[in-house]
Design a protein around this motif. Structure first.
Motif, PDB file in Angstrom:
ATOM      1  N   GLU A 134      67.643 134.335  13.948  1.00 54.97           N
ATOM      2  CA  GLU A 134      68.983 134.929  14.087  1.00 54.97           C
ATOM      3  C   GLU A 134      69.635 135.348  12.782  1.00 54.97           C
ATOM      4  OE1 GLU A 134      71.024 131.855  16.159  1.00 54.97           O
ATOM      5  OE2 GLU A 134      69.751 132.017  17.953  1.00 54.97           O
ATOM      6  N   HIS A 135      69.116 134.901  11.635  1.00 54.97           N
ATOM      7  CA  HIS A 135      69.763 135.191  10.353  1.00 54.97           C
ATOM      8  C   HIS A 135      68.777 135.803   9.356  1.00 54.97           C
ATOM      9  CE1 HIS A 135      72.353 132.151  12.220  1.00 54.97           C
ATOM     10  NE2 HIS A 135      73.341 132.717  11.547  1.00 54.97           N
ATOM     11  N   THR A 136      69.309 136.529   8.395  1.00 51.98           N
ATOM     12  CA  THR A 136      68.464 137.156   7.371  1.00 51.98           C
ATOM     13  C   THR A 136      68.015 136.146   6.325  1.00 51.98           C
ATOM     14  OG1 THR A 136      69.578 139.271   7.692  1.00 51.98           O
ATOM     15  CG2 THR A 136      68.376 138.987   5.631  1.00 51.98           C
ATOM     16  N   ILE A 137      68.905 135.246   5.923  1.00 53.64           N
ATOM     17  CA  ILE A 137      68.559 134.209   4.949  1.00 53.64           C
ATOM     18  C   ILE A 137      68.892 132.849   5.545  1.00 53.64           C
ATOM     19  CG2 ILE A 137      68.951 133.269   2.639  1.00 53.64           C
ATOM     20  CD1 ILE A 137      69.729 136.025   1.685  1.00 53.64           C
ATOM     21  N   VAL A 138      67.910 131.943   5.515  1.00 61.69           N
ATOM     22  CA  VAL A 138      68.100 130.585   6.032  1.00 61.69           C
ATOM     23  C   VAL A 138      67.689 129.591   4.959  1.00 61.69           C
ATOM     24  CG1 VAL A 138      67.313 128.880   7.732  1.00 61.69           C
ATOM     25  CG2 VAL A 138      67.801 131.231   8.451  1.00 61.69           C
ATOM     26  N   PHE A 139      68.499 128.558   4.783  1.00 66.44           N
ATOM     27  CA  PHE A 139      68.184 127.461   3.878  1.00 66.44           C
ATOM     28  C   PHE A 139      67.797 126.254   4.719  1.00 66.44           C
ATOM     29  CE2 PHE A 139      70.956 130.290   1.614  1.00 66.44           C
ATOM     30  CZ  PHE A 139      70.496 130.277   0.300  1.00 66.44           C
ATOM     31  N   GLY A 140      66.584 125.747   4.540  1.00 70.93           N
ATOM     32  CA  GLY A 140      66.131 124.544   5.226  1.00 70.93           C
ATOM     33  C   GLY A 140      66.148 123.391   4.239  1.00 70.93           C
ATOM     34  N   VAL A 267      64.581 129.605   2.408  1.00 72.66           N
ATOM     35  CA  VAL A 267      64.602 128.791   1.192  1.00 72.66           C
ATOM     36  C   VAL A 267      64.536 127.335   1.615  1.00 72.66           C
ATOM     37  CG1 VAL A 267      65.936 128.184  -0.868  1.00 72.66           C
ATOM     38  CG2 VAL A 267      66.011 130.530   0.013  1.00 72.66           C
ATOM     39  N   THR A 268      63.553 126.596   1.126  1.00 72.25           N
ATOM     40  CA  THR A 268      63.390 125.205   1.547  1.00 72.25           C
ATOM     41  C   THR A 268      63.444 124.266   0.347  1.00 72.25           C
ATOM     42  OG1 THR A 268      60.974 125.142   1.377  1.00 72.25           O
ATOM     43  CG2 THR A 268      61.908 125.985   3.425  1.00 72.25           C
ATOM     44  N   GLY A 269      63.923 123.054   0.590  1.00 72.02           N
ATOM     45  CA  GLY A 269      63.961 122.085  -0.493  1.00 72.02           C
ATOM     46  C   GLY A 269      64.573 120.766  -0.076  1.00 72.02           C
ATOM     47  N   ASP A 270      64.453 119.795  -0.974  1.00 70.02           N
ATOM     48  CA  ASP A 270      64.954 118.440  -0.761  1.00 70.02           C
ATOM     49  C   ASP A 270      65.801 118.061  -1.973  1.00 70.02           C
ATOM     50  OD1 ASP A 270      65.420 115.758  -0.405  1.00 70.02           O
ATOM     51  OD2 ASP A 270      63.308 115.150  -0.358  1.00 70.02           O
ATOM     52  N   VAL A 271      67.113 118.030  -1.794  1.00 70.82           N
ATOM     53  CA  VAL A 271      68.008 117.797  -2.935  1.00 70.82           C
ATOM     54  C   VAL A 271      67.935 116.364  -3.447  1.00 70.82           C
ATOM     55  CG1 VAL A 271      69.629 119.647  -2.396  1.00 70.82           C
ATOM     56  CG2 VAL A 271      69.947 117.389  -1.364  1.00 70.82           C
ATOM     57  N   THR A 272      67.179 115.487  -2.790  1.00 67.28           N
ATOM     58  CA  THR A 272      67.015 114.120  -3.294  1.00 67.28           C
ATOM     59  C   THR A 272      65.786 113.991  -4.181  1.00 67.28           C
ATOM     60  OG1 THR A 272      65.662 113.298  -1.445  1.00 67.28           O
ATOM     61  CG2 THR A 272      68.070 113.256  -1.170  1.00 67.28           C
ATOM     62  N   GLN A 273      65.011 115.075  -4.339  1.00 67.51           N
ATOM     63  CA  GLN A 273      63.793 115.014  -5.152  1.00 67.51           C
ATOM     64  C   GLN A 273      63.780 116.148  -6.180  1.00 67.51           C
ATOM     65  OE1 GLN A 273      60.131 114.528  -3.019  1.00 67.51           O
ATOM     66  NE2 GLN A 273      60.887 112.825  -1.809  1.00 67.51           N
ATOM     67  N   ILE A 274      64.749 116.136  -7.064  1.00 67.12           N
ATOM     68  CA  ILE A 274      64.865 117.185  -8.088  1.00 67.12           C
ATOM     69  C   ILE A 274      64.061 116.779  -9.318  1.00 67.12           C
ATOM     70  CG2 ILE A 274      66.484 118.391  -9.615  1.00 67.12           C
ATOM     71  CD1 ILE A 274      68.606 117.978  -7.375  1.00 67.12           C
ATOM     72  N   ARG A 288      75.202 126.298  -1.679  1.00 68.01           N
ATOM     73  CA  ARG A 288      76.050 126.200  -0.478  1.00 68.01           C
ATOM     74  C   ARG A 288      77.512 126.488  -0.823  1.00 68.01           C
ATOM     75  NH1 ARG A 288      75.668 123.149   4.628  1.00 68.01           N
ATOM     76  NH2 ARG A 288      73.790 122.120   3.874  1.00 68.01           N
ATOM     77  N   ASP A 289      77.993 125.949  -1.954  1.00 62.79           N
ATOM     78  CA  ASP A 289      79.376 126.199  -2.362  1.00 62.79           C
ATOM     79  C   ASP A 289      79.577 127.654  -2.782  1.00 62.79           C
ATOM     80  OD1 ASP A 289      80.106 123.569  -1.905  1.00 62.79           O
ATOM     81  OD2 ASP A 289      79.633 122.943  -3.945  1.00 62.79           O
ATOM     82  N   ILE A 290      78.572 128.220  -3.448  1.00 58.78           N
ATOM     83  CA  ILE A 290      78.690 129.594  -3.956  1.00 58.78           C
ATOM     84  C   ILE A 290      78.738 130.606  -2.814  1.00 58.78           C
ATOM     85  CG2 ILE A 290      77.516 131.390  -5.301  1.00 58.78           C
ATOM     86  CD1 ILE A 290      76.375 129.084  -7.043  1.00 58.78           C
ATOM     87  N   ASP A 296      75.695 136.073   7.555  1.00 56.45           N
ATOM     88  CA  ASP A 296      74.263 136.216   7.838  1.00 56.45           C
ATOM     89  C   ASP A 296      73.402 135.242   7.045  1.00 56.45           C
ATOM     90  OD1 ASP A 296      72.233 137.235   9.358  1.00 56.45           O
ATOM     91  OD2 ASP A 296      71.872 138.991   8.087  1.00 56.45           O
ATOM     92  N   LEU A 297      74.007 134.117   6.662  1.00 57.74           N
ATOM     93  CA  LEU A 297      73.275 133.013   6.046  1.00 57.74           C
ATOM     94  C   LEU A 297      73.396 131.796   6.951  1.00 57.74           C
ATOM     95  CD1 LEU A 297      74.640 133.123   2.372  1.00 57.74           C
ATOM     96  CD2 LEU A 297      72.537 134.143   3.195  1.00 57.74           C
ATOM     97  N   TYR A 298      72.420 130.907   6.888  1.00 53.64           N
ATOM     98  CA  TYR A 298      72.494 129.682   7.687  1.00 53.64           C
ATOM     99  C   TYR A 298      71.907 128.534   6.876  1.00 53.64           C
ATOM    100  CZ  TYR A 298      72.105 126.483  11.661  1.00 53.64           C
ATOM    101  OH  TYR A 298      72.236 125.408  12.514  1.00 53.64           O
ATOM    102  N   PHE A 299      72.622 127.411   6.850  1.00 51.64           N
ATOM    103  CA  PHE A 299      72.130 126.210   6.185  1.00 51.64           C
ATOM    104  C   PHE A 299      71.708 125.211   7.253  1.00 51.64           C
ATOM    105  CE2 PHE A 299      74.638 128.232   2.934  1.00 51.64           C
ATOM    106  CZ  PHE A 299      73.956 127.946   1.752  1.00 51.64           C
ATOM    107  N   ALA A 300      70.413 124.990   7.370  1.00 49.76           N
ATOM    108  CA  ALA A 300      69.876 124.030   8.336  1.00 49.76           C
ATOM    109  C   ALA A 300      69.662 122.704   7.620  1.00 49.76           C
ATOM    110  CB  ALA A 300      68.563 124.538   8.915  1.00 49.76           C
TER     111      ALA A 300
END
Length: 335
Positions: A134-140, A267-274, A288-290, A296-300
């Motif tokens: 459903e969206h052009t850019i998705v953050f997983g 875009v995928t990632g784990d913010v606890t493993q930087i 997410r703040d920016i 047309d963005l979604y944060f999963a």
């Protein structure tokens, strides 16, 4: 199905299963599925006689077990193998979202190869997959084992097979792209291969391995470190950025602005493993703040409930989340 009360206040429900193969699949080997359901639902008894399942328990417990059994039978009718892991996932979905049907989640096919079908395994994963449609850019965003990259790869292959895109581009940052990478032996391709290997491994599950070199040679599939994205505008492609927690805000901006016409990004990632050097902010944390007011963005957000590895992995993730929350709370109280 019939429903009646006993003199002890218990409720007894019966479910008739006409298909004996479905009934045997529900019971499992040596009735392990039946016993597992009883262990997970203390106070509920399940008995099978002939083609009838009898469920006895108090009020909500009996009704919950009845709905669980019906959903498991629906999964079996749709070709799903039922085992304790599937039962646990089904029960978790029924508790977390009573309005959703687990059969709709666990039979949602994405791609198939040699009899193996890739599907979401949790409600969170299904919502993630639907967001990609459903969206052009998705953050997983979520911990290891939640299927972030694997499902994004499956959606990319599906889009390519359906001719919705003409190519797949897979990228991830090489966080040690300085001296340590330089000291590794071999060509540039051999040096960056360890960083890209998880993407190759996922591809091999979804596309005939023999055809992958030809697809890469033709440019239909491209696997490259993030630095190779600079200066490009990418049209008609499905683009995946993996391990995005290891991008800087500048790198994240560079990647997102590569988007061309007819393309989709995940875009995928784990913010606890930087793994960035200490003091370097993560582009995935900041984005997410920016982009909060961009359409047309979604944060999963995926969680321990969406981990599809060994149950122990989910328990470990949960324990760390609790530990992090306790640590953050302690730090906040000291301020």
């Amino acid at each position: 199905m019939t429903d009646r009360s006993t003199s002890t206040g218990q409720i007894t429900s019966t479910i008739t299963v006409a298909d004996q193969r479905a009934l045997m699949a529900l019971l499992g080997r040596a009735d392990e599925n039946l016993r597992y359901i009883e262990r997970q639902n203390p106070g509920v008894d399940l008995h099978v006689r002939g083609d009838t399942i009898t469920i006895t328990g108090f009020n909500g417990k009996a009704h919950a077990a009845e709905r669980l059994v019906k959903e498991l039978l629906a999964l079996i009718e749709n070709g799903e193998n039922v085992d304790p892991d599937i039962i646990r996932r089904t029960e978790n979905m029924l508790e977390a979202a009573p309005a959703e049907r687990p059969v709709d989640v666990l039979t949602h096919n994405i791609v198939s190869r040699r009899g193996k079908t890739i599907r979401p395994k949790t409600l969170g994963q299904k919502r993630y997959v639907e967001a990609i449609d459903e969206h052009t850019i998705v953050f997983g965003i979520g911990p290891a084992g939640t299927g972030k990259t694997y499902l994004a790869m499956a959606k990319a292959v599906q889009a390519l097979q359906a001719k919705e895109v003409t190519r797949i581009i897979l990228t991830r940052p090489a966080v040690e792209a300085g001296e340590k990478l330089g000291f590794l032996p071999g060509t540039l391709g051999e040096k960056i291969d360890p960083y890209l290997r998880p993407l190759y491994d996922a591809l091999h599950d979804m596309i005939d391995p023999g055809s992958i070199p030809k697809l890469m040679e033709a440019g239909t599939i491209e696997v490259a470190p993030l630095a190779f994205m600079r200066g490009r505008t990418i049209n008609d492609a499905f683009i995946i950025l993996d391990e995005a927690q290891n991008t800087t805000p500048e790198q994240m901006k560079m990647f997102l602005t590569r988007l061309g016409f007819g393309s989709k990004m995940v875009v995928t990632g784990d913010v606890t493993q930087i793994d960035l050097p200490r003091g370097n902010p993560s582009g995935l944390r900041a984005v997410r703040d920016i982009l909060t007011e961009v359409d047309d963005l979604y944060f999963a957000s995926l969680s321990a409930q969406d981990v599809v590895r060994h149950q122990l992995v989910s328990d470990i993730v949960n324990a760390y989340e609790k530990w992090d929350a306790k640590k953050d709370d302690h730090q906040n109280r000291q301020r």
